[in-house]
Write a protein that holds these residues in place. Structure first.
Motif, PDB file in Angstrom:
ATOM      1  N   UNK A  63       0.827  -1.204   0.000  1.00 30.77           N
ATOM      2  CA  UNK A  63       0.000   0.000   0.000  1.00 30.77           C
ATOM      3  C   UNK A  63       0.868   1.263   0.000  1.00 30.77           C
ATOM      4  N   UNK A  64       1.941   1.242   0.785  1.00 35.91           N
ATOM      5  CA  UNK A  64       2.820   2.419   0.865  1.00 35.91           C
ATOM      6  C   UNK A  64       3.371   2.776  -0.519  1.00 35.91           C
ATOM      7  N   UNK A  65       3.873   1.760  -1.219  1.00 34.14           N
ATOM      8  CA  UNK A  65       4.430   2.005  -2.547  1.00 34.14           C
ATOM      9  C   UNK A  65       3.318   2.503  -3.476  1.00 34.14           C
ATOM     10  N   UNK A  66       2.158   1.865  -3.370  1.00 37.27           N
ATOM     11  CA  UNK A  66       1.021   2.251  -4.209  1.00 37.27           C
ATOM     12  C   UNK A  66       0.605   3.708  -3.947  1.00 37.27           C
ATOM     13  N   UNK A  67       0.502   4.076  -2.673  1.00 41.43           N
ATOM     14  CA  UNK A  67       0.059   5.454  -2.358  1.00 41.43           C
ATOM     15  C   UNK A  67       1.069   6.457  -2.884  1.00 41.43           C
ATOM     16  N   UNK A  68       2.356   6.182  -2.696  1.00 45.48           N
ATOM     17  CA  UNK A  68       3.365   7.159  -3.123  1.00 45.48           C
ATOM     18  C   UNK A  68       3.419   7.261  -4.645  1.00 45.48           C
ATOM     19  N   UNK A  69       3.253   6.127  -5.304  1.00 45.65           N
ATOM     20  CA  UNK A  69       3.297   6.157  -6.774  1.00 45.65           C
ATOM     21  C   UNK A  69       2.126   6.941  -7.358  1.00 45.65           C
ATOM     22  N   UNK A  70       0.995   6.932  -6.647  1.00 46.59           N
ATOM     23  CA  UNK A  70      -0.183   7.618  -7.176  1.00 46.59           C
ATOM     24  C   UNK A  70      -0.466   8.922  -6.444  1.00 46.59           C
ATOM     25  N   UNK A  71       0.516   9.370  -5.659  1.00 44.88           N
ATOM     26  CA  UNK A  71       0.295  10.542  -4.808  1.00 44.88           C
ATOM     27  C   UNK A  71      -0.075  11.780  -5.623  1.00 44.88           C
ATOM     28  N   UNK A  72       0.506  11.937  -6.782  1.00 46.90           N
ATOM     29  CA  UNK A  72       0.241  13.152  -7.554  1.00 46.90           C
ATOM     30  C   UNK A  72      -1.155  13.171  -8.149  1.00 46.90           C
ATOM     31  N   UNK A  73      -1.791  12.011  -8.264  1.00 44.41           N
ATOM     32  CA  UNK A  73      -3.052  11.953  -8.988  1.00 44.41           C
ATOM     33  C   UNK A  73      -4.198  11.419  -8.123  1.00 44.41           C
ATOM     34  N   UNK A  74      -4.332  10.065  -8.084  1.00 51.01           N
ATOM     35  CA  UNK A  74      -5.545   9.529  -7.470  1.00 51.01           C
ATOM     36  C   UNK A  74      -5.508   9.409  -5.943  1.00 51.01           C
ATOM     37  N   UNK A  75      -4.337   9.060  -5.391  1.00 48.54           N
ATOM     38  CA  UNK A  75      -4.311   8.618  -3.990  1.00 48.54           C
ATOM     39  C   UNK A  75      -4.864   9.678  -3.034  1.00 48.54           C
ATOM     40  N   UNK A  76      -5.677   9.195  -2.083  1.00 47.72           N
ATOM     41  CA  UNK A  76      -6.246  10.112  -1.089  1.00 47.72           C
ATOM     42  C   UNK A  76      -5.321  10.173   0.122  1.00 47.72           C
ATOM     43  N   UNK A  77      -4.559  11.245   0.212  1.00 49.92           N
ATOM     44  CA  UNK A  77      -3.549  11.366   1.267  1.00 49.92           C
ATOM     45  C   UNK A  77      -3.674  12.724   1.956  1.00 49.92           C
ATOM     46  N   UNK A  78      -4.890  13.022   2.429  1.00 58.41           N
ATOM     47  CA  UNK A  78      -5.134  14.365   2.961  1.00 58.41           C
ATOM     48  C   UNK A  78      -4.338  14.688   4.219  1.00 58.41           C
ATOM     49  N   UNK A  79      -3.941  13.644   4.964  1.00 59.36           N
ATOM     50  CA  UNK A  79      -3.215  13.920   6.200  1.00 59.36           C
ATOM     51  C   UNK A  79      -1.720  14.117   5.952  1.00 59.36           C
ATOM     52  N   UNK A  80      -1.313  14.032   4.696  1.00 59.09           N
ATOM     53  CA  UNK A  80       0.090  14.273   4.340  1.00 59.09           C
ATOM     54  C   UNK A  80       0.155  15.634   3.635  1.00 59.09           C
ATOM     55  N   UNK A  81       0.675  16.674   4.328  1.00 61.29           N
ATOM     56  CA  UNK A  81       0.614  18.022   3.754  1.00 61.29           C
ATOM     57  C   UNK A  81       1.157  18.111   2.328  1.00 61.29           C
ATOM     58  N   UNK A  82       2.300  17.470   2.049  1.00 59.60           N
ATOM     59  CA  UNK A  82       2.882  17.589   0.708  1.00 59.60           C
ATOM     60  C   UNK A  82       1.908  17.109  -0.366  1.00 59.60           C
ATOM     61  N   UNK A  83       1.095  16.104  -0.025  1.00 58.15           N
ATOM     62  CA  UNK A  83       0.122  15.596  -0.994  1.00 58.15           C
ATOM     63  C   UNK A  83      -1.101  16.514  -1.035  1.00 58.15           C
ATOM     64  N   UNK A  84      -1.550  16.937   0.154  1.00 57.66           N
ATOM     65  CA  UNK A  84      -2.739  17.791   0.220  1.00 57.66           C
ATOM     66  C   UNK A  84      -2.506  19.087  -0.555  1.00 57.66           C
ATOM     67  N   UNK A  85      -1.286  19.593  -0.436  1.00 59.84           N
ATOM     68  CA  UNK A  85      -0.977  20.862  -1.105  1.00 59.84           C
ATOM     69  C   UNK A  85      -0.585  20.663  -2.559  1.00 59.84           C
ATOM     70  N   UNK A  86      -0.657  19.440  -3.028  1.00 60.14           N
ATOM     71  CA  UNK A  86      -0.368  19.167  -4.437  1.00 60.14           C
ATOM     72  C   UNK A  86       1.118  19.248  -4.774  1.00 60.14           C
ATOM     73  N   UNK A  87       1.985  19.178  -3.743  1.00 59.43           N
ATOM     74  CA  UNK A  87       3.422  19.312  -4.003  1.00 59.43           C
ATOM     75  C   UNK A  87       4.107  17.974  -4.252  1.00 59.43           C
ATOM     76  N   UNK A  88       3.469  16.885  -3.797  1.00 58.16           N
ATOM     77  CA  UNK A  88       4.080  15.570  -4.001  1.00 58.16           C
ATOM     78  C   UNK A  88       3.682  15.090  -5.394  1.00 58.16           C
TER      79      UNK A  88
END
Ligand code: GDP
Length: 462
Positions: free
Chosen positions: A39-64
């Motif tokens: 799951x970790x690899x999956x979330x990071x690979x899709x962080x820029x697009x689909x993955x729901x990672x609201x508790x991770x600021x870099x993802x929430x802010x669209x920077x990852x």
């Protein structure tokens, strides 16, 4: 003016360096390591697009911006089987990934936009993330380094409860007949070591966790090697001096030599070559599985965890084990498979995990190692629902059992403290295993993976 400039410069230097982080995932088998890393690899690979990672600021802010796989540097370590794991989850019906059995590794390169901008800050920065997965059973061998064969045999004899003794009864009966001073018989040793290993495996299957030596359960490449052909002698009645004076060909001396070899050539190299080099670590614990399995296994899990956590506890180490102290600067402890209980119970689940690990957590905090406890589901297999019964609404879970039956259940209340006898008598706990859900999108559904990722790497993505 000088201050901001020097800060800018140090940011630049920091980013310019080949930034790298070694993150390790461990836990006893069935704790959920393979699911977590997949799951970790999956979330990071899709962080820029689909993955729901609201508790991770870099993802929430669209920077990852996402992650790419790179070839790993350690050629001697097997690669973590991410693709087969994903293929299993995408099968119909979906299956859980095949668990890993030894150490494995996967390297990712993360691309992100730094949070602060400035004339010296690059537009895009990279973080190389080396992910490791290794069996928690291997950490149960740390205390073994502080023993010699004699004291280890005695320690093993101490914590044999009735149920555990039952699982080793044949082996115990055969070992009682042995004469430590007699000539060692290779074939007999191999057979008895095999019986002992089978006893450990039976105990593991029955839900016991405090089992040594760890490699007997997960031998990896050592399967069948003589270094694994030893066992404790729980009924020694001669003095240690007398036993140690026995000739090298005696049963006692042969077992003691193999025990020493195991310490030097199996346990120490793992600590020296891998464990000591991890920067961050997450320890996964199947608290709910142990609650489901009943009081003796729950107590056993608690003992195994206390022992496992000694590897991270810098305060009370002996000189020998201090040599293997990790340089870990952040630790997470997570109760896995939180989707087995209704969301209102998640708070209790974390409290119970903290109670279970109260002693080691105190030591870690005392040693100033930042540690966070949380509950998560790496791959969510149920949906939270509400049911109305006689006008009263209560929470429930909907999922498909491993046998393929759709169910709506209320698995029980999680105690917020260590359960006492009356908990087991009055309430107990019962839930089925669930099959993973069919996932139409690329990313896997989860509970609080983003919180775990934020704690483990979030500060490196600012
Ligand atoms: P490992 O032995 O530590 O690698 O454990 P696995 O990752 O193989 O997990 C063991 C089993 O636990 C899986 O086969 C699943 O049945 C279950 N499991 C793991 N993670 C989850 C999760 O997030 N949710 C649910 N419902 N079950 C899980």
């Amino acid at each position: 003016m000088r201050q901001p400039l020097s800060r800018e410069l140090s940011n630049l230097l920091e980013r310019g360096r080949d930034r790298q982080l070694r993150l390790a995932v461990t836990g006893l088998s069935q704790a959920g390591k393979t699911a977590f890393l997949t799951s970790l690899v999956n979330q990071l690979r899709h962080a820029g697009v689909e993955a729901r990672l609201d508790l991770l600021p870099a993802a929430r802010e669209g920077r990852l911006l996402g992650a790419q796989r790179l070839n790993q540097p350690d050629l001697g370590v097997p690669r973590f089987p991410y693709d087969p794991g994903m293929a299993a989850l995408r099968d119909s019906p979906p299956r859980w990934p095949e668990p890993t059995r030894g150490i494995s590794e996967l390297r990712l390169q993360l691309r992100y936009r730094p949070a602060r901008s400035g004339w010296l800050t690059p537009e895009i920065a990279h973080l190389t993330l080396d992910l490791f997965d290794y069996p928690g059973e291997w950490l149960l061998d740390l205390p073994l380094l502080q023993h010699d064969f004699y004291s280890w045999s005695q320690a093993q004899a101490l914590h044999q409860g009735e149920q555990r003794r039952g699982l080793f009864s044949e082996w115990l009966a055969a070992v009682e007949q042995l004469d430590p001073a007699g000539e060692a018989d290779e074939a007999q040793l191999a057979a008895l070591a095999d019986d002992y290993a089978q006893g450990l495996r039976r105990a593991k299957q029955a839900g016991f966790s405090d089992l040594q030596p760890g490699r007997f359960l997960l031998p990896g490449e050592l399967e069948g090697a003589p270094v694994l052909q030893f066992f404790p002698l729980p009924q020694l009645d001669a003095s240690q001096e007398a036993l140690e004076a026995l000739p090298a060909s005696s049963l006692y001396a042969t077992l003691a030599a193999r025990f020493r070899y195991y310490q030097q050539q199996v346990v120490k190299p793992f600590y020296r070559d891998h464990f000591r080099r991890f920067d961050r670590q997450i320890v996964l614990v199947d608290v709910l599985g142990a609650l489901n399995a009943g009081p003796e296994r729950f107590e056993d899990l608690s003992r195994a965890l206390r022992q496992l956590m000694h590897s991270f506890d810098y305060g009370k180490r002996s000189l020998l084990t201090r040599m293997f102290a990790p340089k870990i600067d952040r630790l997470a402890i997570a109760a896995t498979k939180a989707d087995h209980v209704t969301p209102d119970q998640h708070g209790h689940l974390v409290q119970l995990l903290e109670a279970l690990l109260a002693e080691p957590l105190k030591d870690l905090r005392f040693a100033n190692v930042p540690v966070k406890a949380l509950s998560l589901a790496a791959i969510r297999a149920t949906e939270a629902r509400e049911v109305t019964h006689e006008g009263k609404r209560s929470p429930a879970l909907r999922g498909t059992t491993l046998e393929g039956e759709e169910v709506l259940v209320y698995p029980g209340d999680v105690p917020s403290r260590l359960p006492k006898a009356d908990f087991w008598q009055q309430q107990g706990f019962d839930f089925p295993g669930f099959r993973p859900m069919h996932t139409p999108s690329e990313d896997l559904d989860h509970i609080r993976m983003d919180a775990a990722i934020d704690w483990l790497i979030g500060d490196k993505l600012t």
